[in-house]
Design a protein around this motif. Structure first.
Motif, PDB file in Angstrom:
ATOM      1  N   ILE A 162      29.457  19.169 128.276  1.00 37.24           N
ATOM      2  CA  ILE A 162      29.734  19.677 127.257  1.00 37.24           C
ATOM      3  C   ILE A 162      30.260  18.412 126.167  1.00 37.24           C
ATOM      4  O   ILE A 162      30.991  18.357 126.074  1.00 37.24           O
ATOM      5  CB  ILE A 162      30.210  21.523 127.077  1.00 37.24           C
ATOM      6  N   ALA A 168      32.059  19.062 122.741  1.00 36.72           N
ATOM      7  CA  ALA A 168      32.576  19.799 122.526  1.00 36.72           C
ATOM      8  C   ALA A 168      33.913  19.103 120.574  1.00 36.72           C
ATOM      9  O   ALA A 168      34.086  17.990 121.936  1.00 36.72           O
ATOM     10  CB  ALA A 168      33.412  20.637 123.352  1.00 36.72           C
ATOM     11  N   ASN A 169      34.020  20.127 120.536  1.00 34.98           N
ATOM     12  CA  ASN A 169      35.094  19.654 119.856  1.00 34.98           C
ATOM     13  C   ASN A 169      36.860  19.854 120.337  1.00 34.98           C
ATOM     14  O   ASN A 169      37.181  20.609 121.209  1.00 34.98           O
ATOM     15  CB  ASN A 169      35.602  20.172 118.470  1.00 34.98           C
ATOM     16  N   THR A 178      34.782  24.492 120.424  1.00 31.65           N
ATOM     17  CA  THR A 178      34.185  25.281 120.633  1.00 31.65           C
ATOM     18  C   THR A 178      34.357  26.228 121.967  1.00 31.65           C
ATOM     19  O   THR A 178      34.952  25.941 123.049  1.00 31.65           O
ATOM     20  CB  THR A 178      33.274  23.470 121.358  1.00 31.65           C
ATOM     21  N   CYS A 179      32.702  26.991 121.983  1.00 26.48           N
ATOM     22  CA  CYS A 179      32.916  28.030 123.206  1.00 26.48           C
ATOM     23  C   CYS A 179      31.376  27.393 124.438  1.00 26.48           C
ATOM     24  O   CYS A 179      30.567  27.260 123.745  1.00 26.48           O
ATOM     25  CB  CYS A 179      33.194  29.787 122.746  1.00 26.48           C
ATOM     26  N   ARG A 216      36.679  29.771 126.128  1.00 25.78           N
ATOM     27  CA  ARG A 216      37.141  28.474 124.744  1.00 25.78           C
ATOM     28  C   ARG A 216      37.321  26.805 125.357  1.00 25.78           C
ATOM     29  O   ARG A 216      37.722  27.135 126.476  1.00 25.78           O
ATOM     30  CB  ARG A 216      38.115  28.099 124.122  1.00 25.78           C
ATOM     31  N   SER A 255      39.373  32.489 116.310  1.00 27.72           N
ATOM     32  CA  SER A 255      37.600  31.828 116.425  1.00 27.72           C
ATOM     33  C   SER A 255      37.404  31.593 114.966  1.00 27.72           C
ATOM     34  O   SER A 255      35.807  30.877 115.076  1.00 27.72           O
ATOM     35  CB  SER A 255      36.930  32.435 116.775  1.00 27.72           C
TER      36      SER A 255
END
Length: 856
Positions: free
Chosen positions: A4, A6-7, A16-17, A30, A620
């Motif tokens: 992934i 992701a941030n 990012t989830c 998360r 979120s």
């Protein structure tokens, strides 16, 4: 393995989830919460999420998690020693608040406090009209255009636009020692008592409200029309016609022969030293309550024992040992053992010189005894509860008086407005007040309070009495149904049936407007609007919809036998409403991030409204959510979904809500600011979690109520004094602790501390009201002799429950070796009582010689 991009910023909101769907269900994680050391473990989904470099088999990961696991919050609560009032008082904050003095049903009340803190120079008395302090400006929340077209009588012209207080003090002054105590007379009467010790001089003051001319009695209490009192509440919502009627009634009241409510204050000064010593005091004088005002204090004089704004505007009378006090400030030499009596009388509004001279002749002791007799008589009309814990006993009695003082309406009959402290009646907050009236057998008072909502009901059936709240209609329908279950009053129910039908039609039409295709997956069929102080006006909040469902479901159940043809289709639609709420909640559970519990497992979470991504307090999105002194205001009342019956008690979603609430939001099982908005204590009782209930019970009341006067605040930040919603919730939670009804079963003592059953203690309930009529209960503990016995008597044998289940926890945790008059129940420490006609009795016996009793 999933890679992934992701941030990785763990401090931001744009997180990012990872959304995972399987045959076991769907959940969201998360990405930044996933780690090798603390893997995401979801046994309900048979899932483990860890980092890519973690090559351990699942079994090994589970074992590693188990090595670090602790008890969940709920398990810890069960394992801890029972909470006590004393322990909670030591550890928790202590809020100090003013007392309210009045005569009940009359909106002319007084707030009073006495040398509140070390840095408070003054004791003070503040006249109020219901929720509003007395000023020279009209109290009602109306705009300037209304004021121009409807002249409003002045309230206290000398005050201008500011609130006014009458301040006084005694003793030599503020110093390094602050030896002041306050209490309610006898622990519960609306008579404020303060003792001030200034070296060898003791000042003991009694302060109470009574009538100017007449003796204080039911016959002489005219009350205040509910619309007039309603008009003087904070943030009241009235239609234009209701405002007009309220003002006209208030203007007519001004022209009637006046009899003021007055505050009588007597200070007994005693020299307990061996030599003469001086006593100092300053009589009550007017001052503005808000510090930092640019306006100067009002002009007044004090001569000959009278404080005056003008020659014929007397605001205070003062005497010492029966003679007029000659000046405003006095120092008196008091001999050893000598007593002096100083008396002040303050009318709610200034009175003429002629009336003041007549008022000066009253006998303080006589008025005091009248006040005591008046309130004792009011209490005698209600059921009585006795438990072996002094603060709780006093708070129950004081609480009934406090809600009575804040319930306004014409006497002896007519509609009543059960207000919530400074605020006007609000269906979603005065339900515990009304339901406690019913629980204590005050059915007529409860009925008159319910009538308020039907009198003010809008033509379309909607009920709105406070600000922008839209939640009232559902809660009022539930409280209406509860009143019927207590009283079985068919004639009353039929008299308000048109209003009930209008309210139900209003809610169901509102629901129909929300059955839109674009709301599928985003709150289809759910109502939108504000349910609390947080201005979430366009959200389909679960709190709002849970209460609406509960109200509709409850009222249809009681109305169904009267007209099955009409109500059966409504019942079917309400079942669909419940299903739609459940669907929305389940969908937001899938979108809410899972969170870790102390036992190593992770738990799904839900948002507070449809079409959101988990608890808003976990950010979120990139909005700010801090309000009312907490981050978790919107997320922390979701147990209302189970309380209102949207989910069953044993539903996994109920467990997830409860576990996530305990882990994320609560401290000592208490919600942050405004803790009585959380409904989990009731659920603990039904789940057999007595320890968890007791933990919440003592920590909520010791931290939010003034421990001297038992007056509750709304918030921990000293916001909204004398909040009777919070006090009403305490009263109802005590009622549920002692008895509650569920599915034809009467549960008794489900939440009492086991120490209440120490040897020699008794618990007594006399004439309390339930769905099964009124009943008496007496529990006697003789554990030193090896037994605990209980007896219940119902006053109406035709309404007895199918089952009576009583919890009798032994104070040392011993198990009984014999049960007479009943059988063991599946819930811990609970027994099924054998009902014979209209009574039942049970005795459980123990080995009296077990360890722990030798010293008895």
């Amino acid at each position: 393995m999933i890679h992934i991009a992701a941030n990785s910023d763990r401090f931001g909101s744009a997180v990012t989830c990872l959304q995972i769907s399987s045959s076991n269900g769907s959940f969201r994680v998360r990405v930044i919460d996933i780690s090798r050391d603390w893997p995401v473990y979801l046994p309900m989904y048979q899932a483990i999420l860890t980092t890519g470099d973690d090559q351990r088999p699942c079994e090994e990961i589970v074992k590693a998690i188990a090595r670090h696991a602790r008890n969940t919050e709920l398990s810890e609560l069960a394992a801890q020693p029972e909470e006590t009032y004393e322990n909670a008082s030591l550890e928790n904050i202590s809020l100090h608040g003013p007392a309210w003095l009045g005569i009940g049903q009359d909106m002319r009340i007084f707030a009073a406090d006495m040398h509140a803190r070390e840095n408070d120079v003054w004791a003070w008395i503040e006249p109020r009209l219901a929720g509003q302090p007395l000023t020279g400006k009209p109290s009602g929340r109306v705009g300037p255009e209304w004021e121009q077209t409807h002249p409003i009588p002045d309230e206290l012209i000398e005050a201008g636009n500011e609130r006014i207080r009458y301040q006084y003090t005694m003793g030599r002054g503020t110093g390094c020692v602050h030896d002041h105590q306050r209490r309610l007379d006898r622990g519960f009467l609306p008579v404020l008592v303060e003792t001030v010790r200034d070296k060898q001089i003791l000042y003991e003051t009694h302060l109470f409200a009574c009538l100017e001319k007449s003796s204080l009695s039911e016959e002489n209490n005219r009350g205040t029309h509910y619309l007039v009192a309603d008009y003087h509440g904070v943030d009241v919502y009235q239609t234009e016609s209701q405002k007009s009627e309220a003002i006209n009634l208030w203007e007519k009241e001004k022209t009637r022969e006046k009899e003021e409510i007055v505050v009588c204050l007597q200070t007994t000064v005693t020299n307990h030293g061996p030599v003469p010593s001086y006593a100092w005091f300053k009589v009550p004088h007017p001052a503005f309550a808000v510090p930092g005002l640019s306006r100067s204090n009002p002009v007044y004089t004090f001569t000959g024992g009278y404080g005056r704004f003008a020659p014929d505007r007397v605001f205070c009378l003062a005497k010492i040992d029966g003679r007029p006090l000659p000046q405003e400030e006095v120092a008196v030499l008091v001999n050893p053992g000598e007593k002096l009596q100083i008396e002040f009388i303050i009318p709610h509004q200034p009175i003429s010189d002629t009336r003041a001279k007549a008022l000066a002749q009253i006998n303080f002791q006589q008025r005091y005894l009248e006040c005591v007799a008046y309130w004792e008589n009011r209490l005698s009309n209600a059921a009585s509860i006795f438990v072996p814990e002094k603060p709780v006993n006093e708070m129950l009695l004081a609480g009934l008086i406090h809600i009575d003082i804040a319930t306004y309406g014409s006497q002896p009959e007519g509609t009543l407005a059960a207000t919530i402290g400074i605020y006007s009646s609000l269906g979603s907050e005065n339900w515990p007040i009304i339901q406690y009236y019913d629980s204590m057998g005050l059915h007529d008072k409860a009925r008159r309070c319910i009538q308020y909502f039907f009198d003010k009901q809008h033509p379309d059936g909607f009920m709105r009495n406070y600000g922008g709240y839209k939640v009232e209609t559902g809660v009022v329908l539930w409280t209406t149904a509860e009143h019927y279950l207590y009283t079985q009053d068919d004639d009353w129910l039929m008299s308000i049936m048109p209003g009930i039908k209008k309210a139900c039609i209003c809610l169901l039409q509102w629901r129909e407007r929300n059955k839109q295709k674009d709301l599928i997956g985003a709150g289809y069929g759910l109502l939108e609007g504000r349910a609390t102080d947080t201005p979430d006006n366009d959200c389909r909040q679960y709190l709002l919809n849970a209460w609406m469902y509960k109200g509709l479901s409850a009222i249809v159940q009681v109305c169904l036998p009267f007209d099955e043809t009409y109500w059966r289709p409504v019942l079917a639609e309400i079942a669909c409403y419940r299903s739609d709420i459940q669907t929305a909640v389940k969908q937001t559970f899938q979108k809410g991030p899972v969170i870790p519990l102390k036992d190593g497992a992770w738990c799904p979470t839900t948002a507070p409204w449809a079409d959101a991504y988990g608890p808003v307090s976990l950010y979120s999105d990139q909005r700010n959510w801090y309000t009312h002194g907490m981050f978790v205001a919107r997320d922390s009342h979701l147990n209302t979904l189970t309380f209102c019956g949207v989910f069953d008690l044993d539903d996994p979603f109920s467990d997830w809500i409860l576990n996530s609430q305990l882990e994320l939001y609560f401290i000592k099982n208490v919600r942050p600011s405004q803790p009585y908005y959380a409904r989990h204590p009731y659920l603990h009782l039904l789940r057999g979690e007595a320890n968890a209930f007791i933990k919440n019970y003592y920590n909520a009341l010791t931290s939010l109520a003034d421990r001297e006067t038992y007056s509750f605040w709304e918030h921990y930040l000293h916001a909204s004094p004398h909040k009777t919603h919070e006090e009403g919730c305490f009263l109802m939670e005590t009622r549920w602790m002692l008895y509650l009804e569920k599915e034809n079963t009467l549960f008794l003592l489900q939440g009492i501390p086991s120490r209440w059953l120490e040897s020699g203690n008794e618990i007594r309930l006399n004439r309390v009201a339930s769905y099964y009529g009124h009943f008496n209960l007496k529990v006697t503990s003789l554990t030193a002799q090896g037994c605990i016995s209980a007896m219940i008597e119902f006053t109406d044998r035709t309404r007895c429950p199918k089952l009576v289940v009583i919890r009798l926890p032994h104070p040392q945790g011993h198990h009984p070796n014999n049960i007479s008059g009943g059988n063991k129940h599946s819930l811990k420490d609970c027994y099924i009582m054998d009902i014979h006609d209209d009574a039942a009795s049970i005795t459980i016996s123990f080995d009296a010689h077990k360890k722990g009793y030798e010293e008895v």
